[in-house]
Design an enzyme around this catalytic site. Structure first.
Site, PDB file in Angstrom:
ATOM      1  N   SER A  16       0.837  -1.209   0.000  1.00 15.13           N
ATOM      2  CA  SER A  16       0.000   0.000   0.000  1.00 15.13           C
ATOM      3  C   SER A  16       0.868   1.254   0.000  1.00 15.13           C
ATOM      4  O   SER A  16       2.073   1.188   0.255  1.00 15.13           O
ATOM      5  CB  SER A  16      -0.928   0.018   1.228  1.00 15.13           C
ATOM      6  OG  SER A  16      -0.167   0.104   2.421  1.00 15.13           O
ATOM      7  N   ASP A  37       5.154  -7.522   3.442  1.00 20.09           N
ATOM      8  CA  ASP A  37       4.057  -6.813   4.104  1.00 20.09           C
ATOM      9  C   ASP A  37       3.408  -7.733   5.122  1.00 20.09           C
ATOM     10  O   ASP A  37       3.484  -8.966   5.010  1.00 20.09           O
ATOM     11  CB  ASP A  37       3.022  -6.343   3.077  1.00 20.09           C
ATOM     12  CG  ASP A  37       2.234  -5.137   3.548  1.00 20.09           C
ATOM     13  OD1 ASP A  37       2.593  -4.001   3.167  1.00 20.09           O
ATOM     14  OD2 ASP A  37       1.263  -5.320   4.309  1.00 20.09           O
ATOM     15  N   ASP A  58       7.008  -9.512   9.078  1.00 18.99           N
ATOM     16  CA  ASP A  58       6.876  -8.622  10.224  1.00 18.99           C
ATOM     17  C   ASP A  58       8.267  -8.088  10.525  1.00 18.99           C
ATOM     18  O   ASP A  58       9.136  -8.841  10.994  1.00 18.99           O
ATOM     19  CB  ASP A  58       6.317  -9.394  11.423  1.00 18.99           C
ATOM     20  CG  ASP A  58       6.171  -8.541  12.675  1.00 18.99           C
ATOM     21  OD1 ASP A  58       6.516  -7.345  12.624  1.00 18.99           O
ATOM     22  OD2 ASP A  58       5.724  -9.085  13.701  1.00 18.99           O
ATOM     23  N   VAL A  59       8.502  -6.816  10.259  1.00 20.76           N
ATOM     24  CA  VAL A  59       9.847  -6.261  10.420  1.00 20.76           C
ATOM     25  C   VAL A  59      10.283  -6.176  11.879  1.00 20.76           C
ATOM     26  O   VAL A  59      11.430  -5.854  12.171  1.00 20.76           O
ATOM     27  CB  VAL A  59       9.976  -4.869   9.752  1.00 20.76           C
ATOM     28  CG1 VAL A  59       9.730  -4.959   8.261  1.00 20.76           C
ATOM     29  CG2 VAL A  59       9.037  -3.850  10.401  1.00 20.76           C
ATOM     30  N   CYS A  85       9.803   0.833   3.221  1.00 19.95           N
ATOM     31  CA  CYS A  85       8.665   1.736   3.444  1.00 19.95           C
ATOM     32  C   CYS A  85       7.827   1.330   4.648  1.00 19.95           C
ATOM     33  O   CYS A  85       6.922   2.072   5.039  1.00 19.95           O
ATOM     34  CB  CYS A  85       7.772   1.770   2.206  1.00 19.95           C
ATOM     35  SG  CYS A  85       8.533   2.478   0.742  1.00 19.95           S
ATOM     36  N   SER A 152      10.808  10.945   7.455  1.00 17.40           N
ATOM     37  CA  SER A 152       9.604  11.779   7.479  1.00 17.40           C
ATOM     38  C   SER A 152      10.008  13.206   7.792  1.00 17.40           C
ATOM     39  O   SER A 152      11.042  13.441   8.426  1.00 17.40           O
ATOM     40  CB  SER A 152       8.633  11.283   8.549  1.00 17.40           C
ATOM     41  OG  SER A 152       7.613  12.229   8.809  1.00 17.40           O
ATOM     42  N   TYR A 165       7.587   9.140  17.060  1.00 13.83           N
ATOM     43  CA  TYR A 165       7.720   9.072  15.590  1.00 13.83           C
ATOM     44  C   TYR A 165       8.878   9.939  15.114  1.00 13.83           C
ATOM     45  O   TYR A 165       9.676   9.527  14.263  1.00 13.83           O
ATOM     46  CB  TYR A 165       6.411   9.522  14.952  1.00 13.83           C
ATOM     47  CG  TYR A 165       6.318   9.269  13.468  1.00 13.83           C
ATOM     48  CD1 TYR A 165       6.308   7.969  12.962  1.00 13.83           C
ATOM     49  CD2 TYR A 165       6.209  10.329  12.568  1.00 13.83           C
ATOM     50  CE1 TYR A 165       6.203   7.740  11.593  1.00 13.83           C
ATOM     51  CE2 TYR A 165       6.101  10.105  11.209  1.00 13.83           C
ATOM     52  CZ  TYR A 165       6.097   8.817  10.725  1.00 13.83           C
ATOM     53  OH  TYR A 165       5.994   8.597   9.374  1.00 13.83           O
ATOM     54  N   PHE A 198       1.772  13.174   2.538  1.00 14.71           N
ATOM     55  CA  PHE A 198       1.428  12.461   1.310  1.00 14.71           C
ATOM     56  C   PHE A 198       0.022  11.880   1.376  1.00 14.71           C
ATOM     57  O   PHE A 198      -0.485  11.544   2.457  1.00 14.71           O
ATOM     58  CB  PHE A 198       2.444  11.342   1.053  1.00 14.71           C
ATOM     59  CG  PHE A 198       3.624  11.795   0.243  1.00 14.71           C
ATOM     60  CD1 PHE A 198       3.822  11.336  -1.042  1.00 14.71           C
ATOM     61  CD2 PHE A 198       4.520  12.709   0.764  1.00 14.71           C
ATOM     62  CE1 PHE A 198       4.898  11.763  -1.798  1.00 14.71           C
ATOM     63  CE2 PHE A 198       5.605  13.152   0.023  1.00 14.71           C
ATOM     64  CZ  PHE A 198       5.796  12.673  -1.274  1.00 14.71           C
ATOM     65  N   THR A 200      -1.781   9.056   1.235  1.00 13.75           N
ATOM     66  CA  THR A 200      -1.635   7.612   1.397  1.00 13.75           C
ATOM     67  C   THR A 200      -2.934   7.040   1.968  1.00 13.75           C
ATOM     68  O   THR A 200      -3.828   7.791   2.358  1.00 13.75           O
ATOM     69  CB  THR A 200      -0.472   7.305   2.350  1.00 13.75           C
ATOM     70  OG1 THR A 200      -0.772   7.873   3.636  1.00 13.75           O
ATOM     71  CG2 THR A 200       0.838   7.884   1.832  1.00 13.75           C
TER      72      THR A 200
END
Length: 259
Positions: A16, A37, A58-59, A85, A152, A165, A198, A200
């Site tokens: 996505s 993903d 799963d990162v 991403c 970001s 974040y 963005f 998204t």
């Protein structure tokens, strides 16, 4: 690095948003792509639509990431490109006083830590596996591979409630040059894209009035960024062999306000 059917790529968060647009751009150029993903339903659907391979990932987990890379390499061969991403965040003030009761609440440490693990550690976990794999390859035109990270605008001008974040994305910015230097002798380049606001799937849930107001905050062009614009920059970072150790803002010249 040339972008064609002779190379393969891995895109985390590829089902996505920014990741999906990157998958589509790479596939349009003929690159063999593996989508990492968490969402199997969306991942399988996007893989079928784009002619890619879906690898559940799963990162946050060494085992999951190792299994995903093994699956991707079995299908497409050793990747020469990794675009990271996958990520996410929360919005919690550092400390907050309840307007009604006066009670003071603090940002739970476990929720702060989770955001760092997802964004910073998750990105680094994938970088280490991809870099090690690329090091087994022979150089093509003098280089073995390219790693692209996603930070970001919050990394440098985070808004209220974005402490975790901002910290996580600032860490990605901070490690970019260091990793580029670490891998320079192996012919592996490392760059980071620092997107602004963005359009998204996460933003799609916001009311149109809010999206219009956010877009109007951007100096020029006065709109939200498009995912294909992120993908365009990612592909240029892959193509341009002299592009290394850089973090590039992609934000229409916006500088975020406190809230």
């Amino acid at each position: 690095m040339r972008i064609d059917s002779s190379i393969s790529a891995v895109v985390t968060g590829g089902a996505s948003g920014l990741g999906l647009a990157t998958v589509q751009a790479l596939r349009a150029a003929g690159v063999k792509v593996a989508i990492f993903d968490l969402n199997p339903e969306t991942g399988e659907k996007v893989a079928a639509e784009t002619g890619s391979v879906f690898c559940p990932c799963d990162v946050l987990s060494d085992e999951s990431v190792d299994a995903a890379f093994a699956q991707a390499r079995k299908a497409n061969g050793q990747e020469r490109v990794l675009v990271s991403c996958a990520g996410g965040g929360n919005a919690i003030p550092t400390a907050r006083r309840d307007k009604n009761t006066g009670e003071i609440n603090i940002f739970p440490s476990d929720k702060f830590e989770w955001v760092l693990k997802l964004n910073t550690v998750g990105t680094f976990r994938c970088i280490t596996r991809a870099a090690a794999g690329m090091m087994t390859l022979d150089p093509v035109d003098g280089e073995r591979g390219v790693l692209i990270n996603t930070a970001s605008a919050a990394a440098t001008d985070g808004q209220m409630g974005q402490a975790a974040y901002s910290a996580a994305k600032a860490a990605i910015v901070g490690m970019t040059l260091t990793i580029a230097r670490d891998l320079s002798r192996e012919g592996i380049r490392v760059n980071t894209i620092q997107p602004g606001i963005f359009d998204t799937p996460a933003m799609a849930r916001a009311p149109q009035q809010m999206k219009d107001a956010l877009g109007a905050m951007v100096p020029f062009p006065p709109r939200l960024g498009r995912a294909d614009e992120y993908a365009s920059l990612a592909l240029e970072m892959i193509r341009n062999t002299y592009f290394n150790g850089e973090t590039v803002r992609l934000d229409g010249a916006i500088r975020m306000q406190p809230r």
